[in-house]
Write a protein that holds these residues in place. Sequence first.
Motif, PDB file in Angstrom:
ATOM      1  N   THR A   1       4.302  -0.864   5.578  1.00 54.38           N
ATOM      2  CA  THR A   1       3.760  -1.966   4.791  1.00 54.38           C
ATOM      3  C   THR A   1       4.146  -1.886   3.328  1.00 54.38           C
ATOM      4  O   THR A   1       3.959  -2.849   2.598  1.00 54.38           O
ATOM      5  CB  THR A   1       2.231  -1.986   4.914  1.00 54.38           C
ATOM      6  OG1 THR A   1       1.721  -0.717   4.487  1.00 54.38           O
ATOM      7  CG2 THR A   1       1.802  -2.224   6.353  1.00 54.38           C
ATOM      8  N   ASP A   2       4.664  -0.763   2.867  1.00 56.44           N
ATOM      9  CA  ASP A   2       5.088  -0.666   1.475  1.00 56.44           C
ATOM     10  C   ASP A   2       6.266   0.286   1.396  1.00 56.44           C
ATOM     11  O   ASP A   2       6.432   1.178   2.222  1.00 56.44           O
ATOM     12  CB  ASP A   2       3.943  -0.168   0.578  1.00 56.44           C
ATOM     13  CG  ASP A   2       3.389   1.165   1.018  1.00 56.44           C
ATOM     14  OD1 ASP A   2       3.860   2.173   0.499  1.00 56.44           O
ATOM     15  OD2 ASP A   2       2.500   1.189   1.907  1.00 56.44           O
TER      16      ASP A   2
ATOM     17  N   ALA B   1      -9.984  -6.825   7.896  1.00 53.87           N
ATOM     18  CA  ALA B   1      -8.554  -6.493   7.907  1.00 53.87           C
ATOM     19  C   ALA B   1      -8.198  -5.732   9.172  1.00 53.87           C
ATOM     20  O   ALA B   1      -9.045  -5.137   9.846  1.00 53.87           O
ATOM     21  CB  ALA B   1      -8.200  -5.671   6.676  1.00 53.87           C
ATOM     22  N   THR B   2      -6.911  -5.758   9.516  1.00 60.28           N
ATOM     23  CA  THR B   2      -6.374  -4.960  10.619  1.00 60.28           C
ATOM     24  C   THR B   2      -5.477  -3.838  10.116  1.00 60.28           C
ATOM     25  O   THR B   2      -5.058  -2.992  10.900  1.00 60.28           O
ATOM     26  CB  THR B   2      -5.569  -5.853  11.584  1.00 60.28           C
ATOM     27  OG1 THR B   2      -4.503  -6.479  10.872  1.00 60.28           O
ATOM     28  CG2 THR B   2      -6.463  -6.910  12.206  1.00 60.28           C
ATOM     29  N   THR B   3      -5.165  -3.875   8.843  1.00 62.83           N
ATOM     30  CA  THR B   3      -4.389  -2.820   8.195  1.00 62.83           C
ATOM     31  C   THR B   3      -4.751  -2.821   6.722  1.00 62.83           C
ATOM     32  O   THR B   3      -5.347  -3.784   6.217  1.00 62.83           O
ATOM     33  CB  THR B   3      -2.875  -3.041   8.383  1.00 62.83           C
ATOM     34  OG1 THR B   3      -2.169  -1.935   7.802  1.00 62.83           O
ATOM     35  CG2 THR B   3      -2.430  -4.313   7.702  1.00 62.83           C
ATOM     36  N   LEU B   4      -4.405  -1.768   6.029  1.00 62.13           N
ATOM     37  CA  LEU B   4      -4.758  -1.629   4.621  1.00 62.13           C
ATOM     38  C   LEU B   4      -3.518  -1.712   3.748  1.00 62.13           C
ATOM     39  O   LEU B   4      -2.455  -1.174   4.110  1.00 62.13           O
ATOM     40  CB  LEU B   4      -5.470  -0.290   4.366  1.00 62.13           C
ATOM     41  CG  LEU B   4      -6.811  -0.068   5.073  1.00 62.13           C
ATOM     42  CD1 LEU B   4      -7.396   1.278   4.677  1.00 62.13           C
ATOM     43  CD2 LEU B   4      -7.792  -1.189   4.767  1.00 62.13           C
ATOM     44  N   VAL B   5      -3.651  -2.363   2.616  1.00 62.53           N
ATOM     45  CA  VAL B   5      -2.570  -2.428   1.639  1.00 62.53           C
ATOM     46  C   VAL B   5      -2.666  -1.214   0.725  1.00 62.53           C
ATOM     47  O   VAL B   5      -3.529  -0.347   0.877  1.00 62.53           O
ATOM     48  CB  VAL B   5      -2.631  -3.742   0.838  1.00 62.53           C
ATOM     49  CG1 VAL B   5      -2.425  -4.935   1.764  1.00 62.53           C
ATOM     50  CG2 VAL B   5      -3.959  -3.864   0.104  1.00 62.53           C
ATOM     51  N   SER B   6      -1.781  -1.169  -0.272  1.00 58.53           N
ATOM     52  CA  SER B   6      -1.661   0.028  -1.106  1.00 58.53           C
ATOM     53  C   SER B   6      -2.957   0.354  -1.844  1.00 58.53           C
ATOM     54  O   SER B   6      -3.413   1.503  -1.838  1.00 58.53           O
ATOM     55  CB  SER B   6      -0.516  -0.154  -2.108  1.00 58.53           C
ATOM     56  OG  SER B   6      -0.390   0.979  -2.933  1.00 58.53           O
ATOM     57  N   THR B   7      -3.570  -0.633  -2.486  1.00 57.52           N
ATOM     58  CA  THR B   7      -4.797  -0.366  -3.252  1.00 57.52           C
ATOM     59  C   THR B   7      -5.941   0.049  -2.335  1.00 57.52           C
ATOM     60  O   THR B   7      -6.757   0.903  -2.681  1.00 57.52           O
ATOM     61  CB  THR B   7      -5.185  -1.607  -4.058  1.00 57.52           C
ATOM     62  OG1 THR B   7      -5.331  -2.734  -3.179  1.00 57.52           O
ATOM     63  CG2 THR B   7      -4.123  -1.909  -5.107  1.00 57.52           C
TER      64      THR B   7
END
Length: 386
Positions: free
Chosen positions: A119-120, A214-220
């Motif tokens: 994702t990143d 959410a189903t996934t987490l972003v960077s923050t």
Amino acid sequence: MRAARSLHSTPLLRSHTTSPRVSIATARIPCLQRHAWPAQRRTFLRNQQSSGRAVENINVNCMRNESYEYYVRRRSFMLCGAIASSIAAFYTAYLLYVAVRNPKKLDSGLPDKLDPFTTDAGSKRKTVVHDADGREIVPTGNSVVPVFPRLLDLAIGAEEGQEKVNGVEYTLVGLGVRTVTFIGIQVYMVGYYIATQDIAAIQARLVKEINPIATTLVSTEKDTLRQALLHPEQGEKLWNSILREVRPRSVFRIVPVRDTDFHHLRDGFVRAITARSQGDNAQFGDEAFGVAMRDFKSLFNRGKVPKTREMLLFRDAAGRLTVTYDDGKTGMGSIGRVEDERVSRLLWLNYLAGKQVASEPARTSIVDGIMEFVERPIGTVAAMVI
């Protein structure tokens, strides 16, 4: 007459002008002394000596003392240099020893750009290699136990049916070294494995903890979860709820890096469990917990544990603890089970969370592995591994 006198007086002037030069040269050397001898007349056996001529005497004792002092200073200087060089060499060797013995992170430090689930761009992945038999292994950074298997196929923890025949696959989450005393004596390498089929449940629990929709987490959001897992109180609360409610099947793989014994390992486990059970008599003060602790201690009434011998601590879906050990003769075998799930839960928390853990490198590595789970959509990790 005046011209003749001037001619006769010229050598005398030259002799007087050259004599100070000799005195200046000899004055620089304390062991050489200049003496002006009295005028002597010529005899038939000895020529007459001029009154202005200097005679130099050499003081042997003075020169010997100066030579001795010179070599003493030289020896002292060389000795100081040798001591300084030895200290620098030993310090450099110590730094190299620490760098070699210190377990390295599982992450390669490079972004996994080819992974479609990343994702990143700054995501990190485990450094996974293959051995001669094609099995996936993870370097530990330890010279005694250099690698850990990435996957474990075990029959313990399987449910009835087809899964019991094929066994259960466990995936490595993180690993680290256990050290004791203030000088950091290494005792064993420990790795945390979770049943591959149970990873999705842990993913959902951790993601919903930060973002319920959410189903996934972003960077923050990942940074928020990381801080929560590393926090002494929040991390223990979060892992305690996972172990009690989700109850994923998991394994701690312990491999000593030096010769030890079962009693030493038992004392460390018991101290950790006792410290976490104190202050909560309502949950751990009953007689059943005391009986479970006695059963747990009895599992380790054995002898020596040579280095590189493998020990596995299993926690099944019911929370029961099973201990197996490879004695090097009959292979891996079970040495006992504790039914009370509170014993295994407290022992798991000793590695996963709290103010003090058994291995800080292992806890940090496990958190890094958890970050790999939550950055993917729920359920995709197990599907990818299987």
